[in-house]
Every structure is written in C-alpha cells, then in structure tokens.
Design a protein around this motif. Structure first.
Motif, short mmCIF file in Angstrom:
data_model
loop_
_atom_site.label_atom_id
_atom_site.label_comp_id
_atom_site.label_asym_id
_atom_site.label_seq_id
_atom_site.Cartn_x
_atom_site.Cartn_y
_atom_site.Cartn_z
N LEU A 58 27.09 46.66 39.96
CA LEU A 58 27.96 45.53 39.70
C LEU A 58 26.94 44.35 38.87
CD1 LEU A 58 30.65 44.08 39.53
CD2 LEU A 58 30.19 43.32 41.87
N GLU A 59 25.76 44.25 39.34
CA GLU A 59 24.91 42.99 38.63
C GLU A 59 24.76 43.46 37.22
OE1 GLU A 59 21.61 42.70 41.27
OE2 GLU A 59 22.86 41.83 42.93
N ILE A 60 24.49 44.85 36.87
CA ILE A 60 24.23 45.17 35.59
C ILE A 60 25.08 45.53 34.74
CG2 ILE A 60 21.75 45.94 36.57
CD1 ILE A 60 22.95 49.03 36.08
N LEU A 61 26.46 45.72 35.27
CA LEU A 61 27.68 45.87 34.13
C LEU A 61 28.24 44.76 33.83
CD1 LEU A 61 29.66 48.70 36.21
CD2 LEU A 61 28.42 48.85 34.30
N VAL A 62 28.50 44.82 32.38
CA VAL A 62 29.13 43.59 31.78
C VAL A 62 30.46 44.08 31.02
CG1 VAL A 62 27.20 42.51 31.30
CG2 VAL A 62 28.00 43.98 29.84
N CYS A 63 31.37 43.34 30.71
CA CYS A 63 32.51 43.95 29.86
C CYS A 63 32.11 44.35 28.51
CB CYS A 63 33.60 42.47 29.64
SG CYS A 63 34.82 42.99 28.62
N PRO A 64 32.63 45.56 28.03
CA PRO A 64 31.98 46.07 26.69
C PRO A 64 32.79 45.30 25.68
CG PRO A 64 33.70 47.48 27.99
CD PRO A 64 33.34 46.74 28.75
N VAL A 65 33.77 44.23 26.01
CA VAL A 65 34.46 43.84 24.83
C VAL A 65 33.92 42.47 24.86
CG1 VAL A 65 36.70 42.34 24.05
CG2 VAL A 65 36.73 44.70 25.26
N SER A 66 33.69 41.57 25.96
CA SER A 66 33.27 40.27 25.73
C SER A 66 31.45 40.05 26.23
CB SER A 66 34.00 39.24 26.50
OG SER A 66 33.61 39.62 27.98
N LYS A 67 31.11 40.93 26.91
CA LYS A 67 29.62 41.01 27.33
C LYS A 67 29.60 40.18 28.68
CE LYS A 67 28.52 44.02 23.95
NZ LYS A 67 29.94 44.74 23.82
N ALA A 68 30.66 39.68 29.02
CA ALA A 68 30.74 38.67 30.26
C ALA A 68 30.62 39.40 31.51
CB ALA A 68 31.97 37.99 29.95
N PRO A 69 30.20 38.84 32.63
CA PRO A 69 29.90 39.57 33.93
C PRO A 69 31.28 39.78 34.38
CG PRO A 69 29.29 37.12 33.95
CD PRO A 69 29.66 37.53 32.61
N LEU A 70 31.29 40.89 35.46
CA LEU A 70 32.54 41.33 35.98
C LEU A 70 32.62 40.99 37.43
CD1 LEU A 70 32.28 44.84 34.28
CD2 LEU A 70 33.85 43.05 33.71
N GLU A 71 33.66 40.99 37.88
CA GLU A 71 34.18 40.72 39.34
C GLU A 71 34.70 41.94 40.04
OE1 GLU A 71 36.38 37.17 40.04
OE2 GLU A 71 35.17 36.22 38.14
N TYR A 72 34.39 42.40 40.92
CA TYR A 72 35.12 43.40 41.69
C TYR A 72 36.16 42.90 42.36
CZ TYR A 72 36.36 47.45 44.50
OH TYR A 72 36.65 48.55 45.14
N GLU A 73 37.45 43.53 42.18
CA GLU A 73 38.69 43.21 43.09
C GLU A 73 38.81 44.38 44.02
OE1 GLU A 73 41.33 41.71 44.91
OE2 GLU A 73 40.67 40.47 43.63
N PRO A 74 38.71 44.16 45.28
CA PRO A 74 39.03 45.42 45.99
C PRO A 74 40.51 45.62 46.35
CG PRO A 74 38.23 43.39 47.32
CD PRO A 74 38.05 43.23 46.06
N LYS A 75 41.31 44.74 46.11
CA LYS A 75 42.92 45.07 46.43
C LYS A 75 43.37 46.05 45.23
CE LYS A 75 43.62 40.50 48.25
NZ LYS A 75 44.20 39.00 47.96
N THR A 76 42.73 45.82 43.93
CA THR A 76 43.41 46.71 43.02
C THR A 76 42.37 47.86 42.67
OG1 THR A 76 42.55 45.18 41.32
CG2 THR A 76 44.90 44.89 42.12
N ASN A 77 41.13 47.78 43.24
CA ASN A 77 40.21 48.59 42.89
C ASN A 77 39.82 48.39 41.34
OD1 ASN A 77 37.92 50.26 43.88
ND2 ASN A 77 39.24 52.21 43.41
N GLU A 78 39.54 47.29 40.74
CA GLU A 78 39.29 47.14 39.53
C GLU A 78 38.11 46.17 39.21
OE1 GLU A 78 43.73 47.29 37.37
OE2 GLU A 78 43.15 45.40 38.38
N LEU A 79 37.57 46.38 38.04
CA LEU A 79 36.32 45.45 37.86
C LEU A 79 37.29 44.35 36.76
CD1 LEU A 79 33.60 47.52 37.17
CD2 LEU A 79 33.96 46.18 38.97
N ILE A 80 37.04 43.18 37.23
CA ILE A 80 37.71 42.16 36.41
C ILE A 80 36.73 41.39 35.53
CG2 ILE A 80 39.48 39.99 36.53
CD1 ILE A 80 40.69 42.43 37.81
N CYS A 81 37.16 41.12 34.11
CA CYS A 81 36.46 40.23 33.26
C CYS A 81 37.57 39.26 32.93
CB CYS A 81 36.17 41.03 31.98
SG CYS A 81 35.47 39.86 30.67
#
Length: 61
Positions: free
Chosen positions: A7-30
């Motif tokens: 999670l520390e090294i992944l970024v959004c491929p669109v905006s290059k911004a950091p991501l947050e993990y949302e366990p409720k939906t099992n998604e990475l949020i940008c």
C-alpha cells in the motif's frame, strides 16, 4: 486485507496520488481521481477500466 508495504508503494495510475484501503468494500480508494480500485483475491486491480467512480459522499471521506 492488503499488505501495508504494498500500500505504501502503490499509487493511482490516473492521478499518481496515494491510495487508501477500504476494508468494508475491499477497494483501494483514490480521492484525487475519485476512483475505487477493486482488490480480488488479495491482488489490487489497478486498471482504470475496472475502477468504479466514487460517490460525492465517498470523495469527501
């Protein structure tokens, strides 16, 4: 669950911004791009075509 190191090294491929993990939906949020990337079988699917658009409420956090 997503590995914290990954999670520390992944970024959004669109905006290059950091991501947050949302366990409720099992998604990475940008919040910068307004996209949520699914995590399937522990593997983030970092394709814009697979992402869903965040609702206004989700964007505000």
């Amino acid at each position: 669950m997503i590995d914290k190191k990954l999670l520390e090294i992944l970024v959004c491929p669109v905006s290059k911004a950091p991501l947050e993990y949302e366990p409720k939906t099992n998604e990475l949020i940008c919040r910068a791009s307004g996209l949520a990337y699914p995590v399937r079988d522990g593997i983030p699917v970092m394709l814009e075509s697979e992402a869903r658009a965040l609702t206004t409420e989700e964007k505000l956090g």
